[in-house]
Design an enzyme around this catalytic site. Structure first.
Site, PDB file in Angstrom:
ATOM      1  N   SER A  69       0.963  -1.264  -0.590  1.00  0.00           N
ATOM      2  CA  SER A  69       0.180  -0.295  -0.165  1.00  0.00           C
ATOM      3  C   SER A  69       0.511   0.989   0.150  1.00  0.00           C
ATOM      4  CB  SER A  69      -1.507   0.371   1.104  1.00  0.00           C
ATOM      5  OG  SER A  69      -1.857  -0.610   1.370  1.00  0.00           O
ATOM      6  N   SER A  97       4.118  -3.566   7.750  1.00  0.00           N
ATOM      7  CA  SER A  97       3.699  -4.121   8.953  1.00  0.00           C
ATOM      8  C   SER A  97       5.090  -4.278   9.463  1.00  0.00           C
ATOM      9  CB  SER A  97       2.172  -5.217   9.252  1.00  0.00           C
ATOM     10  OG  SER A  97       1.596  -5.429   8.824  1.00  0.00           O
ATOM     11  N   GLU A 103      -1.687 -14.722   1.398  1.00  0.00           N
ATOM     12  CA  GLU A 103      -1.215 -13.807   3.028  1.00  0.00           C
ATOM     13  C   GLU A 103      -3.096 -13.943   3.475  1.00  0.00           C
ATOM     14  OE1 GLU A 103      -1.972  -9.034   4.733  1.00  0.00           O
ATOM     15  OE2 GLU A 103      -2.589  -9.553   3.021  1.00  0.00           O
ATOM     16  N   SER A 114      -9.664  -5.828   1.830  1.00  0.00           N
ATOM     17  CA  SER A 114     -10.649  -5.180   2.518  1.00  0.00           C
ATOM     18  C   SER A 114     -12.311  -6.701   2.111  1.00  0.00           C
ATOM     19  CB  SER A 114     -11.608  -4.306   2.512  1.00  0.00           C
ATOM     20  OG  SER A 114     -12.431  -4.127   0.756  1.00  0.00           O
TER      21      SER A 114
END
Length: 404
Positions: free
Chosen positions: A137, A169, A252, A382
């Site tokens: 992102s 992250s 993921e 999402s």
């Protein structure tokens, strides 16, 4: 008469696993998978936890089904399930299961990398010696990830990278980053992207942690300013990184279905309810309406678990990720968020604490977990993106998300 040789081999492996765990798993860590998760997020393995991580890494059982030639356990899917069962029996856990090297980058390199890339990067991941993050992102490219603008130029003997990533992250602790970068600004947005393996320990990389409302955060902003990478850092084909990137996302989502090994058992929600709400004369929860909603939640959780088990069984040993993971990712999210909501409601005013001696550690943890859990329906793609995948790739419905 059915051949029982397979069962005999599994029984022998079960005995081997049980014996190895007896010799190597520290009793002080029994049932403390949460400590491993916290250490993984903060890069603070020490004492018995560090010793356990090193033992698992040396054995290859942190990545049990990865090929032994690259440092993995070389186990079959059936053997890996037996190992997980034996770990659960003694309160053990995989101390490396939360790492992005294990859950995302490693599997993607195994799928798409050259032999040299596998030999270079997979063994350190399997041993738990390096940490990886994922650079996807950007401030202007979230759900529309293909709009990313991080620039990667071919300088002949190396790549030069400039740009910014966000929500990276664990970037502040990571040694390496698997990043999507734009290598052709003239091509259509999906066609000019490449996947690079970047050294995070270089002057051209800066990370800035992002604080979240939950009080803890794995997220960072990551800035590349004339960062470099050798030519062999390209994973997959030049300008074909979108395909590699989608492969990583499948891995993921597979790690977010609730099916990954890791140990650590949650207190049954019905036990929490008995503690805070109490029982009637017949031994039932005193709140009838709560009883009904709790039962519905437990049914949903059980249905998710059975669906996950069926998906694993139907794969027949095929470890490759599938589009079904989008269904399971949303299902796992719904179950986890519903549990968090019910937990706070059950705790009543004790489920409103943020700090202070009037709240127990598990009550404070429940509040923090409830807040952090809101991100589950966003990260990893999402819920809406997962629904689009299910619509197009499983149900075969028309694609209404792409403009001409």
């Amino acid at each position: 008469m059915a051949d029982s040789s397979g069962d005999v081999e599994l029984d022998a492996f079960r005995a081997e696993a049980r014996g190895w765990l007896e010799q190597n798993f520290p009793a002080s860590l029994r049932g403390k998978a949460g400590a491993a998760m916290a250490a993984s997020e903060a890069a603070e393995f020490e004492g018995d936890l560090l010793a356990w991580k090193q033992a698992v890494g040396a054995k290859g059982w942190g990545t049990p089904t990865w090929p032994a030639k690259y440092g993995g356990g070389g186990l079959s899917g059936a053997q890996a399930r037996v190992l997980q069962q034996e770990m659960a029996k003694v309160g053990a856990f995989n101390p490396m299961v939360q790492g992005m090297g294990v859950t995302m980058i490693g599997p993607t390199i195994l799928d798409c990398g050259t032999e040299a890339q596998k030999l270079t990067h997979i063994p350190p991941i399997a041993r738990g010696e390096v940490r990886w993050c994922v650079g996807y992102s950007e401030p202007g490219a979230g759900s529309d990830l293909a709009s990313l603008q991080t620039k990667c130029e071919d300088k002949g003997d190396h790549w030069l990278i400039n740009g910014q990533k966000i929500w990276t992250s664990g970037a502040q602790y990571s040694d390496w980053c698997g990043a999507l970068v734009r290598t052709d600004f003239q091509a259509k947005k999906h066609d000019g992207i490449s996947f690079m393996l970047l050294d995070m320990r270089q002057p051209g990389v800066e990370t800035r942690p992002i604080k979240l409302i939950s009080g803890a955060s794995p997220f960072c902003e990551t800035f590349f300013t004339d960062a470099t990478a050798p030519k062999e850092a390209l994973l997959g084909e030049l300008n074909k990184g979108w395909t590699v990137g989608k492969r990583l996302l499948q891995h993921e989502r597979a790690s977010q279905t609730g099916g990954g090994p890791g140990g650590g058992r949650q207190t049954p929600l019905q036990d929490i309810a008995r503690k805070y709400v109490g029982e009637d004369a017949k031994g039932r929860l005193a709140d009838i309406e709560l009883r009904t909603r709790l039962t519905a939640h437990l049914m949903d959780a059980r249905a998710h678990g059975l669906t996950l088990a069926r998906a694993i069984a139907e794969s027949k040993g095929n470890s490759e990720p599938s589009n079904a993971n989008s269904v399971l990712k949303n299902s796992a999210t719904n179950v986890a968020q519903a549990r968090a909501e019910l937990t706070l409601e059950i705790m009543g005013t004790q489920g409103l604490g943020w700090e202070g001696e009037t709240f127990k550690p598990d009550e404070l943890e429940a509040v923090s977990g409830w807040l952090f859990g809101k991100a589950m329906s966003i990260y990893g793609g999402s819920a809406e993106i997962q629904n689009n995948i299910v619509s197009k790739r499983i149900l075969g419905l028309p694609d209404t998300t792409q403009s001409s």
